[in-house]
Design a protein around this motif. Structure first.
Motif, PDB file in Angstrom:
ATOM      1  N   VAL A  80      37.252  23.774  57.432  1.00  0.00           N
ATOM      2  CA  VAL A  80      37.923  24.244  56.213  1.00  0.00           C
ATOM      3  C   VAL A  80      39.398  23.859  56.236  1.00  0.00           C
ATOM      4  CG1 VAL A  80      38.647  26.290  54.922  1.00  0.00           C
ATOM      5  CG2 VAL A  80      36.306  26.136  55.797  1.00  0.00           C
ATOM      6  N   ILE A  81      40.050  24.024  57.379  1.00  0.00           N
ATOM      7  CA  ILE A  81      41.471  23.703  57.486  1.00  0.00           C
ATOM      8  C   ILE A  81      41.718  22.206  57.270  1.00  0.00           C
ATOM      9  CG2 ILE A  81      43.434  23.568  59.087  1.00  0.00           C
ATOM     10  CD1 ILE A  81      42.322  26.181  60.356  1.00  0.00           C
ATOM     11  N   VAL A  82      40.992  21.373  57.998  1.00  0.00           N
ATOM     12  CA  VAL A  82      41.179  19.922  57.888  1.00  0.00           C
ATOM     13  C   VAL A  82      40.748  19.426  56.512  1.00  0.00           C
ATOM     14  CG1 VAL A  82      40.478  17.683  58.815  1.00  0.00           C
ATOM     15  CG2 VAL A  82      40.943  19.588  60.374  1.00  0.00           C
ATOM     16  N   GLY A  83      39.636  19.974  55.991  1.00  0.00           N
ATOM     17  CA  GLY A  83      39.154  19.554  54.686  1.00  0.00           C
ATOM     18  C   GLY A  83      40.081  19.937  53.545  1.00  0.00           C
ATOM     19  N   SER A  84      40.983  20.887  53.774  1.00  0.00           N
ATOM     20  CA  SER A  84      41.924  21.330  52.738  1.00  0.00           C
ATOM     21  C   SER A  84      43.166  20.447  52.673  1.00  0.00           C
ATOM     22  CB  SER A  84      42.353  22.776  52.997  1.00  0.00           C
ATOM     23  OG  SER A  84      41.252  23.653  52.963  1.00  0.00           O
ATOM     24  N   ILE A  85      43.385  19.634  53.683  1.00  0.00           N
ATOM     25  CA  ILE A  85      44.609  18.823  53.738  1.00  0.00           C
ATOM     26  C   ILE A  85      44.682  17.804  52.594  1.00  0.00           C
ATOM     27  CG2 ILE A  85      45.879  17.110  55.103  1.00  0.00           C
ATOM     28  CD1 ILE A  85      44.963  18.628  57.618  1.00  0.00           C
ATOM     29  N   PRO A  86      43.607  17.048  52.292  1.00  0.00           N
ATOM     30  CA  PRO A  86      43.736  16.022  51.239  1.00  0.00           C
ATOM     31  C   PRO A  86      44.205  16.564  49.901  1.00  0.00           C
ATOM     32  CG  PRO A  86      41.733  15.658  52.505  1.00  0.00           C
ATOM     33  CD  PRO A  86      42.288  16.972  52.954  1.00  0.00           C
ATOM     34  N   ILE A  87      43.620  17.660  49.417  1.00  0.00           N
ATOM     35  CA  ILE A  87      44.012  18.173  48.098  1.00  0.00           C
ATOM     36  C   ILE A  87      45.440  18.716  48.118  1.00  0.00           C
ATOM     37  CG2 ILE A  87      43.147  20.536  48.415  1.00  0.00           C
ATOM     38  CD1 ILE A  87      42.127  20.363  45.503  1.00  0.00           C
ATOM     39  N   GLY A  88      45.860  19.257  49.257  1.00  0.00           N
ATOM     40  CA  GLY A  88      47.231  19.748  49.363  1.00  0.00           C
ATOM     41  C   GLY A  88      48.240  18.619  49.287  1.00  0.00           C
ATOM     42  N   VAL A  89      47.998  17.553  50.037  1.00  0.00           N
ATOM     43  CA  VAL A  89      48.924  16.409  50.073  1.00  0.00           C
ATOM     44  C   VAL A  89      48.940  15.683  48.730  1.00  0.00           C
ATOM     45  CG1 VAL A  89      49.384  14.173  51.133  1.00  0.00           C
ATOM     46  CG2 VAL A  89      48.690  16.113  52.562  1.00  0.00           C
ATOM     47  N   ILE A  90      47.753  15.361  48.207  1.00  0.00           N
ATOM     48  CA  ILE A  90      47.666  14.616  46.944  1.00  0.00           C
ATOM     49  C   ILE A  90      48.209  15.452  45.785  1.00  0.00           C
ATOM     50  CG2 ILE A  90      46.072  13.552  45.294  1.00  0.00           C
ATOM     51  CD1 ILE A  90      44.293  12.851  47.719  1.00  0.00           C
ATOM     52  N   PHE A 144      50.497  17.744  45.890  1.00  0.00           N
ATOM     53  CA  PHE A 144      51.957  17.813  45.982  1.00  0.00           C
ATOM     54  C   PHE A 144      52.609  16.502  45.548  1.00  0.00           C
ATOM     55  CE2 PHE A 144      55.927  17.206  48.369  1.00  0.00           C
ATOM     56  CZ  PHE A 144      56.643  18.313  47.940  1.00  0.00           C
ATOM     57  N   LEU A 145      52.055  15.382  45.986  1.00  0.00           N
ATOM     58  CA  LEU A 145      52.647  14.080  45.691  1.00  0.00           C
ATOM     59  C   LEU A 145      52.530  13.696  44.222  1.00  0.00           C
ATOM     60  CD1 LEU A 145      51.504  11.993  48.808  1.00  0.00           C
ATOM     61  CD2 LEU A 145      53.774  12.952  48.354  1.00  0.00           C
ATOM     62  N   LYS A 198      51.922  15.930  41.532  1.00  0.00           N
ATOM     63  CA  LYS A 198      51.876  17.141  40.700  1.00  0.00           C
ATOM     64  C   LYS A 198      52.324  16.874  39.270  1.00  0.00           C
ATOM     65  CE  LYS A 198      56.433  18.695  42.336  1.00  0.00           C
ATOM     66  NZ  LYS A 198      57.174  19.804  42.981  1.00  0.00           N
ATOM     67  N   ASP A 199      53.307  15.986  39.064  1.00  0.00           N
ATOM     68  CA  ASP A 199      53.793  15.721  37.710  1.00  0.00           C
ATOM     69  C   ASP A 199      52.740  15.013  36.866  1.00  0.00           C
ATOM     70  OD1 ASP A 199      56.229  16.895  38.283  1.00  0.00           O
ATOM     71  OD2 ASP A 199      57.132  15.004  38.943  1.00  0.00           O
ATOM     72  N   GLN A 200      52.059  14.039  37.460  1.00  0.00           N
ATOM     73  CA  GLN A 200      51.001  13.326  36.737  1.00  0.00           C
ATOM     74  C   GLN A 200      49.831  14.251  36.425  1.00  0.00           C
ATOM     75  OE1 GLN A 200      52.618  12.349  39.392  1.00  0.00           O
ATOM     76  NE2 GLN A 200      53.032  10.139  39.403  1.00  0.00           N
ATOM     77  N   ILE A 201      49.516  15.133  37.369  1.00  0.00           N
ATOM     78  CA  ILE A 201      48.400  16.071  37.183  1.00  0.00           C
ATOM     79  C   ILE A 201      48.679  17.006  36.020  1.00  0.00           C
ATOM     80  CG2 ILE A 201      47.170  18.003  38.260  1.00  0.00           C
ATOM     81  CD1 ILE A 201      47.705  16.526  40.968  1.00  0.00           C
ATOM     82  N   ARG A 202      49.929  17.407  35.868  1.00  0.00           N
ATOM     83  CA  ARG A 202      50.296  18.376  34.828  1.00  0.00           C
ATOM     84  C   ARG A 202      50.563  17.730  33.484  1.00  0.00           C
ATOM     85  NH1 ARG A 202      54.376  22.543  38.031  1.00  0.00           N
ATOM     86  NH2 ARG A 202      52.877  23.229  39.596  1.00  0.00           N
ATOM     87  N   SER A 203      50.566  16.390  33.437  1.00  0.00           N
ATOM     88  CA  SER A 203      50.887  15.739  32.160  1.00  0.00           C
ATOM     89  C   SER A 203      49.857  14.675  31.790  1.00  0.00           C
ATOM     90  CB  SER A 203      52.291  15.130  32.238  1.00  0.00           C
ATOM     91  OG  SER A 203      52.409  14.264  33.362  1.00  0.00           O
ATOM     92  N   GLY A 204      50.046  13.447  32.271  1.00  0.00           N
ATOM     93  CA  GLY A 204      49.222  12.327  31.840  1.00  0.00           C
ATOM     94  C   GLY A 204      47.730  12.485  32.080  1.00  0.00           C
ATOM     95  N   LEU A 205      47.348  13.071  33.201  1.00  0.00           N
ATOM     96  CA  LEU A 205      45.923  13.191  33.529  1.00  0.00           C
ATOM     97  C   LEU A 205      45.218  14.240  32.690  1.00  0.00           C
ATOM     98  CD1 LEU A 205      45.907  12.820  37.431  1.00  0.00           C
ATOM     99  CD2 LEU A 205      45.202  11.149  35.714  1.00  0.00           C
TER     100      LEU A 205
END
Length: 275
Positions: free
Chosen positions: A91-101, A103-104, A106-113
């Protein structure tokens, strides 16, 4: 934001968060179709705290057992062969990708996507991928046979749900089926895997959801929406686990394709706006 909108979106969040049909897509579509404006990614993230609270309650015994074993295993090597200790790390290791992506980008996720053309297309494309996984996966592996590789692969699949339309549960279920996990095993790990990511995302988004520059809900409205999402989400968890134990996922595939096609038709006729 009106109280009707708050209540409707709370119900939609609770109903769709755990089904492989994308809660973020449904909140986006519902907002555009009935309320003429996007409630926003931050609203989605915060209401997900309600559905995640439902996960914490439903799986409380499992979470306590896994957490306790993992903590003991940090200091006591004799328990590191326990499946619960390994599950903690998955669970800990599997949670890393969504946390990193998250964060990097976040602006695109909240707008264009959040463009509805993207949402509609993704609903259909990932429906077809889910159908292929359901057909191809041998479903021979239970949760006890989960490995670190499974945790990492399903973690990256979960990260794709940052795009509205993919579906966090749909992405992890699809990956699990490709890894030959049973539907029930993939669903249970999906619930556990979501806890760190959704809780952190919701807490991180709290300051933004009350932004006075936008269509900000009041504190009372956010509390009500989150409580509704919790109650409806708890019932949805129990239903989904029973459903996947005895049924295929093709019904969700058909639903996603139909919804994606409907949204495209509404966009082409100008009934709703893409942004």
């Amino acid at each position: 934001m009106s109280w009707i909108e708050v209540i409707v979106l709370g119900v939609v969040q609770g109903l769709t968060e755990f089904l492989p049909i994308s809660s973020s897509a449904h909140l986006r579509i519902t907002s555009a179709l009935f309320f003429e404006a996007d409630a926003g990614a931050s609203f989605t993230a915060v209401t997900q705290l309600g559905t995640e609270a439902a996960v914490l309650l439903y799986f409380a015994k499992d979470i306590w057992r896994i957490s306790k074993t993992w903590i003991v295993g940090i200091w006591d090597s004799s328990v590191r062969g326990d499946p619960d200790y390994r599950m903690g790390w998955y669970v800990i290791v599997g949670s890393i990708p969504i946390g990193v992506i998250g964060f990097l980008f976040k602006d695109q996720i909240r707008s264009g996507l959040r463009n509805l053309w993207i949402t509609a297309t993704v609903l259909i494309v990932f429906a077809l991928i889910l159908a292929f996984a359901e057909y191809w996966g041998r479903q021979t592996r239970t949760l006890q046979r989960l490995t670190m590789r499974d945790g990492v692969v399903m973690g990256f699949a979960q990260a794709m749900a940052l795009i509205p339309g993919v579906s966090r549960s749909g992405g992890t279920l699809t990956a699990g089926l490709f890894l030959n996990l049973t539907r029930e095993a993939a669903a249970r790990f999906s619930f556990l895997l979501a806890i760190p990511a959704v809780v952190m995302s919701g807490l991180f988004s709290l300051p933004d959801v009350f932004d006075p520059e936008g269509r900000a809900p009041t504190v009372a409205q956010m509390v009500v929406a989150t409580v509704i999402a919790f109650a409806v989400g708890y019932a949805a968890i129990a239903w989904l686990l029973r459903y996947v134990a005895h049924h295929t996922l093709y019904a969700f595939v058909l639903y996603r394709v139909a919804l994606g096609a409907l949204v495209m038709a509404l966009l082409m006729t100008g009934t709703i706006s893409a942004t």
